[in-house]
Design a protein around this motif. Structure first.
Motif, short mmCIF file in Angstrom:
data_model
loop_
_atom_site.label_atom_id
_atom_site.label_comp_id
_atom_site.label_asym_id
_atom_site.label_seq_id
_atom_site.Cartn_x
_atom_site.Cartn_y
_atom_site.Cartn_z
N MET A 129 0.85 -1.19 0.00
CA MET A 129 0.00 0.00 0.00
C MET A 129 0.89 1.24 0.00
SD MET A 129 -2.70 -1.37 2.86
CE MET A 129 -3.99 -0.17 2.55
N LEU A 130 0.31 2.37 -0.42
CA LEU A 130 1.09 3.60 -0.51
C LEU A 130 0.25 4.79 -0.07
CD1 LEU A 130 3.90 4.58 -1.47
CD2 LEU A 130 2.90 4.91 -3.73
N GLY A 131 0.82 5.62 0.78
CA GLY A 131 0.22 6.87 1.22
C GLY A 131 1.28 7.95 1.14
N ALA A 132 0.94 9.17 1.58
CA ALA A 132 1.90 10.26 1.45
C ALA A 132 1.66 11.35 2.49
CB ALA A 132 1.83 10.87 0.05
N THR A 133 2.74 12.08 2.79
CA THR A 133 2.71 13.24 3.69
C THR A 133 3.56 14.34 3.08
OG1 THR A 133 2.53 11.78 5.61
CG2 THR A 133 3.18 14.05 6.04
N TRP A 134 3.07 15.57 3.19
CA TRP A 134 3.79 16.75 2.72
C TRP A 134 3.78 17.78 3.84
CZ3 TRP A 134 1.94 21.78 2.09
CH2 TRP A 134 2.77 22.67 1.39
N VAL A 135 4.90 18.47 4.04
CA VAL A 135 5.03 19.48 5.08
C VAL A 135 5.43 20.80 4.43
CG1 VAL A 135 6.23 20.11 7.22
CG2 VAL A 135 5.72 17.71 6.74
N GLU A 136 4.70 21.85 4.76
CA GLU A 136 4.91 23.16 4.14
C GLU A 136 6.35 23.67 4.29
OE1 GLU A 136 2.18 27.13 3.98
OE2 GLU A 136 2.50 26.27 5.97
N LYS A 137 7.00 23.36 5.39
CA LYS A 137 8.37 23.82 5.62
C LYS A 137 9.38 23.14 4.69
CE LYS A 137 8.13 25.51 10.26
NZ LYS A 137 8.84 25.64 11.50
N HIS A 138 8.99 22.04 4.08
CA HIS A 138 9.84 21.31 3.12
C HIS A 138 9.03 21.06 1.85
CE1 HIS A 138 12.75 20.74 6.32
NE2 HIS A 138 11.74 20.40 7.10
N ASN A 148 9.45 20.86 -1.28
CA ASN A 148 9.92 20.08 -2.44
C ASN A 148 10.15 18.62 -2.12
OD1 ASN A 148 9.90 22.41 -4.06
ND2 ASN A 148 11.86 23.02 -3.22
N THR A 149 9.67 18.17 -0.96
CA THR A 149 9.80 16.76 -0.58
C THR A 149 8.44 16.16 -0.27
OG1 THR A 149 10.16 17.23 1.76
CG2 THR A 149 12.12 17.10 0.37
N VAL A 150 8.40 14.85 -0.33
CA VAL A 150 7.19 14.09 0.04
C VAL A 150 7.65 12.89 0.84
CG1 VAL A 150 7.17 12.73 -2.12
CG2 VAL A 150 5.05 13.05 -0.82
N GLY A 151 6.88 12.54 1.83
CA GLY A 151 7.13 11.32 2.59
C GLY A 151 6.15 10.25 2.12
N PHE A 152 6.65 9.20 1.51
CA PHE A 152 5.78 8.08 1.12
C PHE A 152 5.63 7.16 2.32
CE2 PHE A 152 7.25 8.82 -3.39
CZ PHE A 152 6.00 9.20 -3.87
N THR A 153 4.40 6.81 2.63
CA THR A 153 4.12 5.80 3.64
C THR A 153 3.93 4.48 2.90
OG1 THR A 153 3.03 7.43 5.02
CG2 THR A 153 2.61 5.11 5.53
N VAL A 154 4.87 3.58 3.08
CA VAL A 154 4.83 2.27 2.42
C VAL A 154 4.34 1.26 3.45
CG1 VAL A 154 6.16 0.52 1.20
CG2 VAL A 154 6.73 2.95 0.94
#
Length: 161
Positions: free
Chosen positions: A45-54, A56-62
Motif C-alpha cells: 500500500m502507498l500513502g503520502a505526507t507533505w510538510v509546508e516547511k519542506h 519540495n519533498t514528500v514522505g511516502f508511507t509504504v
C-alpha cells in the motif's frame, strides 16, 4: 431472478487531510495508505505526507498489509525509469484484530510523486525481509486505489502551494 454485482472501485478511498500546527502555524497534508493493484492477500500500500516547511519533498508511507516483515526499501519503475528509495529507521508493526500491517515512511523529492501521477506505467517493488513484493500503481488501464489517493493528495498540496 436476482443478480448482484459486487465490485471494488479504484477511485474510492479516504481523502487528503490538511492540518495546521498549533506550535508554529505551518501546514501539512497527509493521505493514508491505499492498496496498489494487489493480486493476493499480502498487499503493498502507498500513502503520502507533505510538510509546508519542506515544500519540495514528500514522505511516502509504504505499508504491507497482512504480513509482519521489515521493509528495507522501495523502488518505483516509472515508465522505464527505476527510482530506488532506501528506508532509514525501523519498520512499524501493527497487529489488529483481523489484520497485520508493516509500515515505513521514506522521504524523497516531490518530483517522484509527480512522475508517478503523469506516468502510463508505474510499478512498485517493496523489498522486505521476506522477499520482494511487486505490484502496479498504474499500468495502462490497470490502476489502483493508491494511484487515485495520490492524485487526491497532490490536488490538496497544490491548493496550498
Amino acid at each position: 431472478m436476482l443478480i448482484s454485482l459486487v465490485g471494488c472501485s479504484t477511485t474510492s478511498g479516504s481523502g487528503a487531510k490538511t492540518s495546521v500546527s498549533n506550535f508554529d502555524g505551518s501546514r501539512s497534508v497527509g493521505i493514508s495508505a491505499h492498496g496498489a493493484a494487489c493480486k493476493s492477500m499480502i498487499c503493498p500500500m502507498l500513502g503520502a505526507t507533505w510538510v509546508e516547511k519542506h515544500p519540495n519533498t514528500v514522505g511516502f508511507t509504504v505499508q504491507v498489509l497482512n504480513e509482519i516483515t521489515n521493509i528495507n526499501s522501495v523502488a518505483f519503475n516509472i515508465d522505464g525509469e527505476v527510482i530506488q528509495l532506501d528506508g532509514v529507521g525501523l519498520t512499524d508493526f501493527d497487529r489488529m484484530a483481523n489484520a497485520k500491517i508493516s509500515r515505513k515512511s521514506i522521504v524523497t523529492d516531490y518530483s517522484v510523486l509527480e512522475k508517478i501521477l503523469n506516468s502510463k506505467r508505474t510499478w512498485m517493488r517493496v523489498s522486505t525481509s521476506n522477499g520482494p513484493l511487486e505490484v502496479a500503481i498504474i499500468d495502462g488501464t490497470t490502476d489502483s486505489k493508491a494511484f487515485h489517493a495520490l492524485k487526491r493528495f497532490d490536488t490538496e498540496v497544490k491548493a496550498i502551494k
